[in-house]
Design a protein around this motif. Structure first.
Motif, PDB file in Angstrom:
ATOM      1  N   GLY A 250     -13.896   1.596 110.010  1.00 12.44           N
ATOM      2  CA  GLY A 250     -13.120   0.445 109.568  1.00 12.44           C
ATOM      3  C   GLY A 250     -13.454  -0.053 108.182  1.00 12.44           C
ATOM      4  N   VAL A 251     -14.050   0.794 107.332  1.00 11.15           N
ATOM      5  CA  VAL A 251     -14.461   0.335 106.006  1.00 11.15           C
ATOM      6  C   VAL A 251     -13.730   1.048 104.867  1.00 11.15           C
ATOM      7  CG1 VAL A 251     -16.735  -0.416 106.797  1.00 11.15           C
ATOM      8  CG2 VAL A 251     -16.426   1.943 105.978  1.00 11.15           C
ATOM      9  N   ALA A 252     -12.783   1.928 105.180  1.00 12.12           N
ATOM     10  CA  ALA A 252     -12.101   2.685 104.134  1.00 12.12           C
ATOM     11  C   ALA A 252     -11.384   1.782 103.138  1.00 12.12           C
ATOM     12  CB  ALA A 252     -11.115   3.673 104.758  1.00 12.12           C
ATOM     13  N   ASP A 253     -10.786   0.701 103.630  1.00 11.34           N
ATOM     14  CA  ASP A 253     -10.026  -0.172 102.738  1.00 11.34           C
ATOM     15  C   ASP A 253     -10.904  -1.006 101.815  1.00 11.34           C
ATOM     16  OD1 ASP A 253      -7.674   0.778 103.740  1.00 11.34           O
ATOM     17  OD2 ASP A 253      -7.248  -0.954 105.017  1.00 11.34           O
ATOM     18  N   ASN A 254     -12.163  -1.130 102.144  1.00 12.01           N
ATOM     19  CA  ASN A 254     -13.082  -1.875 101.280  1.00 12.01           C
ATOM     20  C   ASN A 254     -14.111  -0.945 100.649  1.00 12.01           C
ATOM     21  OD1 ASN A 254     -14.054  -4.300 100.100  1.00 12.01           O
ATOM     22  ND2 ASN A 254     -15.788  -4.265 101.519  1.00 12.01           N
ATOM     23  N   THR A 255     -13.698   0.289 100.376  1.00  9.86           N
ATOM     24  CA  THR A 255     -14.596   1.266  99.783  1.00  9.86           C
ATOM     25  C   THR A 255     -13.948   1.925  98.573  1.00  9.86           C
ATOM     26  OG1 THR A 255     -15.656   1.747 101.908  1.00  9.86           O
ATOM     27  CG2 THR A 255     -15.906   3.390 100.171  1.00  9.86           C
ATOM     28  N   ILE A 256     -14.655   1.904  97.458  1.00 11.14           N
ATOM     29  CA  ILE A 256     -14.231   2.620  96.259  1.00 11.14           C
ATOM     30  C   ILE A 256     -14.735   4.056  96.394  1.00 11.14           C
ATOM     31  CG2 ILE A 256     -14.392   2.764  93.754  1.00 11.14           C
ATOM     32  CD1 ILE A 256     -15.359  -0.230  93.909  1.00 11.14           C
ATOM     33  N   VAL A 257     -13.824   5.012  96.416  1.00  9.53           N
ATOM     34  CA  VAL A 257     -14.196   6.425  96.475  1.00  9.53           C
ATOM     35  C   VAL A 257     -13.870   7.060  95.136  1.00  9.53           C
ATOM     36  CG1 VAL A 257     -13.797   8.663  97.568  1.00  9.53           C
ATOM     37  CG2 VAL A 257     -13.804   6.584  98.963  1.00  9.53           C
ATOM     38  N   ILE A 258     -14.881   7.679  94.530  1.00 12.13           N
ATOM     39  CA  ILE A 258     -14.666   8.382  93.265  1.00 12.13           C
ATOM     40  C   ILE A 258     -14.989   9.855  93.465  1.00 12.13           C
ATOM     41  CG2 ILE A 258     -15.449   8.655  90.887  1.00 12.13           C
ATOM     42  CD1 ILE A 258     -15.685   5.708  90.656  1.00 12.13           C
ATOM     43  N   TYR A 259     -14.067  10.704  93.059  1.00  7.22           N
ATOM     44  CA  TYR A 259     -14.236  12.151  93.197  1.00  7.22           C
ATOM     45  C   TYR A 259     -14.244  12.803  91.820  1.00  7.22           C
ATOM     46  CZ  TYR A 259     -13.570  17.013  94.454  1.00  7.22           C
ATOM     47  OH  TYR A 259     -13.752  18.374  94.577  1.00  7.22           O
ATOM     48  N   LEU A 260     -15.177  13.748  91.620  1.00  7.09           N
ATOM     49  CA  LEU A 260     -15.215  14.570  90.422  1.00  7.09           C
ATOM     50  C   LEU A 260     -16.156  15.748  90.657  1.00  7.09           C
ATOM     51  CD1 LEU A 260     -17.418  12.902  87.641  1.00  7.09           C
ATOM     52  CD2 LEU A 260     -17.454  12.179  90.021  1.00  7.09           C
ATOM     53  N   CYS A 261     -16.272  16.614  89.670  1.00  2.64           N
ATOM     54  CA  CYS A 261     -17.160  17.781  89.742  1.00  2.64           C
ATOM     55  C   CYS A 261     -18.158  17.727  88.597  1.00  2.64           C
ATOM     56  CB  CYS A 261     -16.345  19.067  89.672  1.00  2.64           C
ATOM     57  SG  CYS A 261     -17.316  20.578  89.950  1.00  2.64           S
TER      58      CYS A 261
END
Length: 435
Positions: A250-261
């Motif tokens: 239940g925390v996806a909406d309050n989580t900043i996800v940053i993706y890179l390589c």
């Protein structure tokens, strides 16, 4: 959870606007998903003809995607150090993977870790604002506490096999349990958290599960290539596990996800165990080594979109996270907030540098400098120092038009000397070392 309920009520009541970054008191969670040795277009959402990455594709559809994302240098340790400190390698002192002297001893490595600790560090800054944090996967800087992590998998002791992650490298390949446990405990304790998820994937060894290898074996496709494709798929699976767990808790909406390589890769047909990454891949100054999609997902605050023109750098990750979390510091980061349209629009150029694998002297980064590069609009200038004997780039300055020549095959510096001159002046204004 009490914290998330309070935030939701604040949004509903208009105390917190859903279309702007949260204040520090709101404390969104932070997750960095960091690929290891993967070319920028080796994803199905990037149009790869064989590799399937459904979980990362889904993330991309939910994110602000900077297609023209870059890392300033194309080697593991300095790339990670720049990402974590928000500083260029020549600024933070971590320009290569190992010290040239005493490289296999605690003495040599401890000197570099001590130098690393003198820089701003993302986990340390977040910790000062109440975050708990967890390191998993690649980590070169000794014990995770050196970065400010409250928890981690790596021990960092050279005498016990420590170098770039040791037991932390089990994550993804052998287990996901430590990451899931950290998320569970953080949610249960109602603590904002920062997760560093950086498995050594699809990095060598390319030993994917047989079920995935079978998926990519095809007539005419070399086994080494099929193994690399399967590793990209395996990496995608683990990203999906992390993202799904955020949703389940239940925390996806309050989580900043940053993706890179961390850097690029070129898988050759006969490269079963080499560590270079093929020509124009890992360690090179070309886009195959330095380019990566940079994605930011923050539901309710970041509108999903594909930005195909603006330039982004891993140097921007720290200021972007801190701005989104409402955290202010006195640090003067060279990057920008990628969620600030005005800052993104004003940017004209990004810069980078390629160094020797082993660091001659962290106090004098120019001693190991091979190349500097700058991208301004569609133009890219590469300026060598002449010290690179392995030819990870050109021997003379070159100019490419990335729009018409994305694979950087046609040097047009003689046709456009004025553009080359202007870019060289920008490069020198950024950093002009005496080499």
């Amino acid at each position: 959870m009490i914290r998330n309920l309070m935030i939701a009520l604040a949004v509903i009541c208009g105390i917190v606007a859903a279309d702007r970054p949260l204040l520090a008191a709101d404390q969104p969670n932070v997750v960095i998903l960091l690929s290891d040795d993967q070319r920028w277009d080796d994803y199905s959402f990037q149009g790869h003809e064989a590799i399937k990455t459904p979980n990362i594709d889904r993330l991309a559809s939910q994110s602000l995607v900077y297609q023209r994302g870059y890392v300033p240098t194309s080697l593991c340790r300095p790339s990670l150090a720049s990402l974590f400190t928000g500083l260029y390698p020549h600024q933070n002192g971590i320009t290569g993977n190992d010290p040239r002297e005493d490289k296999r001893t605690n003495k040599g490595r401890s000197v570099l870790v001590k130098r690393f600790r003198q820089n701003p560090r993302l986990a340390e800054i977040l910790g000062q604002h109440g975050y708990v944090s967890f390191q998993s996967g690649k980590w070169w800087e000794g014990n995770p506490k050196s970065g400010g992590f409250t928890q981690g998998m790596t021990h960092g002791d050279v005498t016990k096999g420590g170098r770039h992650g040791d037991v932390g490298l089990n994550i993804g390949r052998k287990t996901m349990e430590p990451v899931m446990k950290f998320i569970d405990e953080s949610v249960a304790a109602d603590k904002p958290f920062f997760l560093w998820y950086a498995p050594m994937m699809p990095h060598l060894p390319h030993n994917p599960p047989e079920r995935l290898l079978e998926k990519y074996q095809a007539e005419g496709r070399p086994l080494a290539v099929a193994k690399y494709f399967a590793m990209c798929d395996w990496w995608d699976e683990t990203c999906g596990q992390v993202l799904d767990h955020l949703a389940e808790k239940g925390v996806a909406d309050n989580t900043i996800v940053i993706y890179l390589c961390d850097n690029g890769w070129t898988q050759l047909a006969d490269m079963g165990g080499g560590a270079v990454g093929g020509p124009r891949g890992k360690r090179s100054v070309y886009d195959g080594g330095t380019r990566t999609p940079i994605m930011i997902r923050y539901p309710g605050h970041v509108t999903p979109a594909e930005n195909t023109t603006a330039l982004a750098s891993s140097i921007d990750v720290v200021p972007t996270i801190l701005a989104a979390a409402g955290i202010k510091t006195d640090e003067k980061f060279p990057g920008i907030n990628l969620l600030d349209p005005e800052a993104v629009g004003k940017r004209q150029a990004i810069f980078g540098e390629i160094f020797a694998h082993d660091i001659p002297d962290y106090n004098h980064p120019e001693q190991g400098l091979f190349y500097r590069w700058v991208i301004d609009g569609e133009w890219k200038l590469i300026v060598p120092t002449g010290k690179d004997e392995e030819e990870f780039g050109p021997k003379e300055p070159v100019l490419f038009n990335l729009k018409s020549d994305p694979e950087e095959q046609h040097n047009v510096i003689e046709q456009h000397p004025e553009i080359a001159k202007q870019l060289h002046e920008k490069l020198d204004a950024w950093w002009s070392p005496k080499v």
